[in-house]
Design a protein around this motif. Structure first.
Motif: not given
Lengths: 645, 314
Positions: A413-437
């Protein structure tokens, strides 16, 4: 995505007759219970002089420490032979009076400070609020103790101490509300009409602040009774022979081991008193503070509830489709009203295809798309009919664990507002690797490498640096690229994009669209693209499905629909798109509003806004007609080629 | 981060000075003449005047404050007349006992409160939620001093599991197990109210967070629900709960006044109650000052933890 669910709700509430506050309060059984206990206790306490009770202060050494349920002494007697029942009733009288007085004093001075600070603003405000902050810098009970230390022990001094330490609670909440109110139009109007500041403050502002004062009172009075009882318990409040519940408890404590009932009973009384006040206070708050009304704060569960009444087993997936949604029905159940957000939606996607789903807010396009992987908030949403096939698998009958495995792996999924759909307290790397892992057996450092490749793929410069930053440190376009990278992390077959460009500015929109278009060709992924914008559709979609009031009203290849729309609604919608270099083009906003999905007409839902509507349009549900290869329309009188509506 | 912490520490200094002013003013507001109070009402006017001069009470209020502050900064809080020892010695001794009790309670109420709140939110409307809500209601409505008495009756008198009072056994105690044994009942009692408050807030903020778009994103990624709750939702909820835990530190230290009295814990709370009854105001002043300063530092710590959790605040 919840627009269909949430936006109609307040309107529905407004049209229904507003139940009066008292009725609302009584509907809450806990609050009612608390209220009745409280009223009973207050009445008994008030009636104490007229009740057939023993004198609470008459000592009778012969009868000392009689246990509860003794003849003549229902709750027994204390160390001096005084009747405990009578002392409890009189003590409750004192405790209630003290608690109430402290609350009124704190509310009066606190509200006054809050009103003045909020209304005057500027220097007055900052001086007053710094003072309040200083008081709050002390632990609450400690400050009360210090005040009692200065004034000397005594019930009245304890009352003052408790009142003073509670002033900040009132001052703070009232100031906040007043600050907002004093910038409102009605205050300006009053000022222009020549009213004095005092008049404005007490005639215009105060009535609007009153509910907050009442809420704060109802939530703090329990505390105040507890704290005054505490001071009395310590021997710093009520002094003998005067007694409140706290001092009775304190006296009983000395003989705790020999006669526990002398201290247990008054304590129990305090508990019941404070609990009934708290129950009632919570009820008052719920009624007066609309944000906290029941049903607003429900948390969505991991997956939308599937509750299909008609066993949809008869449905078979299309052979050529990778994703096939058939007769999808998703409803929202809110306070007894059913909103049919998706009322029988059919959509299908072939490998590598991009299908645009177009419609106004509330047409059910997002709800339909989010239903596929069970991402419609539930409660209140639930899927009540239809099927969604991924290949040959019916997603609505799959297990929760199976859905989890598919999410982000096969369908992303890709959602509308990328500010509210990404978790504000985790780094980009953390959120991306989490999706992979979540879907691949790789080590953390390998996942980090894959994440870096993904950022390269979505054309983000300096990927290794970007992995370490937080979402708020990136621009809107960058954030949406991150979201797309996340959706690509596991080579999904289907990508569901819910208005992915709506929150972005126009130049960034174009970049994101071309990025998505390139990537889908490179990876042969299918995209379900939700949008309200025909301009966006023409840029990326192979086919289009137009939705209105929870149903698909027209489908077909993008160019064909743009050139010759068949449904009057589609035609109107296309007319709304401004085109550069065609200034003579009509920019018709469609007159009227779409019908509420909790109250749909029997026939065509668009009939009321349609220039071509006739009697038969309103008579019965409109069937879908396939009028050309790959083109279908839900209309009895479709627009003819070249006709203008 | 280190720079931020340093900045916050520096910013706390004026607050601490503000506290000293308030404490000083409260004591200066005491009605009546201090010298007369000390010497008794039969003192000769000459003696009263001499003592006033000796105590510096003939000077203006700001001058008195500066002298008092100067002494304070040199560790001189005056002398307790009822105990006949320096206030500082007594307060420091009592303060450590209070910190052991309040610190333990703060840890307990944070753990229980957060756990109960999260479970209650995740199982909203379920049995866990109902039970937690019920206990929270009881917790915030119970007079803690009464609860302490009930626990003494049940666990010290009837079951004889824990001692009813004190910090160490009179004979042969003094080690850590002995301290823990004495700590269980008062620490539990003291943590009840704060547990309720923290659980309630955690529940609300979990419910708030679980509705956010980024939770939907986490689920759309295919994360296990356990991870969505424990990592994504909990961290975001924690950010708004942390400041309240800081505020609860104040309530716990204040509540210690009751609990220390009930369990005869030799802390600053029971000292204050006695000092108020004996009108030993210098002792009250010293005690209040210490606890208030500790409260400021607790809130400062909460602020710093919150900033560490939320990069947007940096």
């Amino acid at each position: 995505m919840t627009e269909a669910a949430v936006s109609p709700a307040p309107k529905a509430r407004a049209t229904a007759r507003r139940p009066d506050s008292i009725r609302l309060l009584l509907n809450n059984s806990l609050a009612t219970g608390g209220f009745f206990i409280l009223v009973t206790m207050a009445l008994v306490a008030l009636a104490a002089p007229f009740l057939p009770l023993a004198d609470p202060d008459v000592t009778a050494p012969a009868n000392r420490l009689m246990p509860p349920f003794s003849p003549d002494h229902f709750l027994g007697t204390d160390a001096l032979g005084r009747d405990i029942l009578s002392r409890i009733v009189w003590g409750t009288r004192v405790s209630l009076a003290v608690g109430l007085s402290a609350t009124v004093i704190a509310a009066f001075f606190g509200s006054l400070i809050g009103l003045v600070a909020g209304y005057a603003a500027g220097r007055v405000d900052s001086v007053l609020m710094r003072g309040i902050d200083m008081i709050m810098a002390f632990p609450y009970i400690l400050l009360a103790l210090a005040i009692v230390a200065v004034l000397g022990p005594g019930l009245l001094n304890a009352l003052y101490a408790i009142a003073v330490v509670n002033i900040p609670f009132f001052a703070r909440s009232i100031r906040g509300i007043t600050l907002g109110l004093s910038r409102r139009e009605f205050v300006d109007a009053a000022r222009l009409s020549g009213k004095s500041n005092a008049q404005i403050l007490f005639i215009e502002v105060l009535p609007n602040v009153l509910p907050v004062i009442i809420i704060t009172m109802s939530t703090t009075i329990g505390w105040m009774i507890l704290e005054t009882a505490g001071l009395s318990f310590l021997g710093l409040g009520a002094q003998p022979p005067q007694a409140d519940l706290g001092s009775m408890l304190g006296e009983g404590r000395k003989i705790l081991f020999t006669a526990p009932h002398v201290s247990v009973v008054p304590g129990l009384m305090i508990l019941v008193l404070v609990m009934s006040i708290n129950l009632f206070g919570d009820g008052v708050r719920d009624v007066l503070d609309p944000r906290l009304k029941s049903g607003v704060l429900t948390r969505p569960v991991a997956r939308t509830t599937v509750d299909r009444k008609d066993a949809s087993s008869g449905l078979k997936p299309r052979a050529d489709a990778i994703l096939d949604v058939q007769d999808l029905r998703t409803e929202f159940h809110l306070g007894g009203t059913v909103y049919k957000a998706a009322g029988g939606v059919d959509l299908h996607l072939a490998q590598g295809e991009c299908l645009g789903v177009v419609g106004e807010s509330g047409s059910g396009k997002s709800v339909s798309a989010m239903s596929i992987m069970g991402l419609v908030p539930s409660p209140p949403g639930r899927i009540v009919g239809g099927a969604a096939f991924l290949g040959n698998e019916d997603l609505f009958s799959a297990s929760d664990e199976r859905i989890r495995q598919l999410r982000g792996a096969d369908v992303s999924h890709v959602f509308q507002d990328p500010l509210s759909t990404l978790h504000p307290l985790f780094t980009i790397g953390d959120q991306l690797t989490e999706a992979i892992l979540a879907h691949r057996q790789v080590s953390g450092s390998e996942a980090m490498k894959i994440a870096e490749d993904l950022l390269n793929l979505v054309r983000i410069p300096n990927p290794s640096e970007r992995l370490k930053v937080y979402p708020h440190e990136l621009s809107g376009g960058m954030r949406q690229r991150i979201c797309i990278a996340m959706a690509l992390a596991n080579d999904a077959r289907v990508m569901i994009a819910d208005e992915p460009t709506t929150a972005l500015d126009v130049t960034v929109q174009a970049q994101i669209l071309s990025l998505m278009n390139t990537l889908r060709h490179e990876r042969d992924a299918a995209i379900l693209f939700i949008t309200h914008d025909f301009g966006v559709v023409s840029a990326i979609c192979d086919r289009v499905a137009v939705m209105y009031a929870g149903k698909v009203v027209e489908t077909g290849a993008t160019q064909e629909i743009l050139n010759s729309p068949a449904h009057p609604y589609t035609a109107k919608l296309i007319d709304c798109v401004p085109v550069l270099g065609e200034p003579e083009r009509r920019l018709d906003a469609i007159e009227g509003r779409p019908p509420m999905v909790n109250n749909l007409p029997q026939g065509c839902a668009f009939a009321d806004r349609c220039p071509k509507a006739q009697a038969d349009c309103r008579a019965a549900p409109i069937p879908v007609t396939e009028f050309a290869e790959g083109r279908s329309v839900r209309c009895l009188h479709p627009v003819k080629e070249g006709e203008h509506v | 981060m280190a720079a931020y912490i340093l900045k916050r520490l520096v910013a706390a200094i004026p607050v601490l000075f503000g506290l000293t002013i308030i404490v000083f003013l409260i004591m200066a507001m005491i009605p009546g003449d201090t010298a007369t109070a000390i010497l008794g009402s039969y003192a000769t006017p000459e003696n009263v005047e001499k003592l006033n001069r000796d105590l510096g009470l003939d000077k203006s209020l700001p001058q008195q404050y500066l002298i008092w502050l100067g002494n304070l900064l040199q560790g001189d809080l005056g002398r307790s007349y009822s105990l006949n020892r320096p206030v500082l010695d007594e307060v420091v001794e009592r303060f450590s006992a209070t910190m052991i009790l309040a610190g333990t309670s703060l840890v307990l109420c944070s753990i229980f409160g957060l756990l109960a709140g999260v479970m209650s939110a995740v199982r909203q409307f379920g049995w866990t939620d109902k039970i937690v809500t019920f206990f929270v209601l009881i917790g915030i409505s119970t007079p803690s001093f009464w609860l302490g008495l009930l626990l003494i009756l049940a666990f010290a008198v009837k079951l004889r599991l824990f001692p009813a009072s004190g910090m160490f056994a009179i004979y042969g105690g003094g080690d850590l197990p002995d301290l823990i044994h004495h700590l269980v009942l008062p620490a539990l009692t003291l943590s009840v109210v704060a547990t309720g408050v923290i659980a309630r807030l955690t529940r609300t903020s979990m419910l708030e967070v679980l509705r956010q778009d980024y939770i939907r994103t986490a689920r759309a990624k295919g994360l296990a629900e356990r991870k969505v709750i424990a990592k994504h939702a909990f961290k975001a909820a924690l950010v708004s709960v942390i400041p309240v835990i800081g505020i609860q530190a104040g309530f716990v230290m204040g509540g210690a006044v009751y609990i220390e009295t009930v369990f005869q814990w030799p802390g600053i709370g029971s000292m204050l109650v006695t000092a108020i009854s004996t009108r030993d105001l210098l002792l009250v002043q010293g005690g209040v000052l210490f606890v208030a300063a500790a409260y400021v530092l607790f809130n400062l710590a909460a602020d710093i933890v919150q900033t560490m959790l939320d990069p947007r605040l940096r």
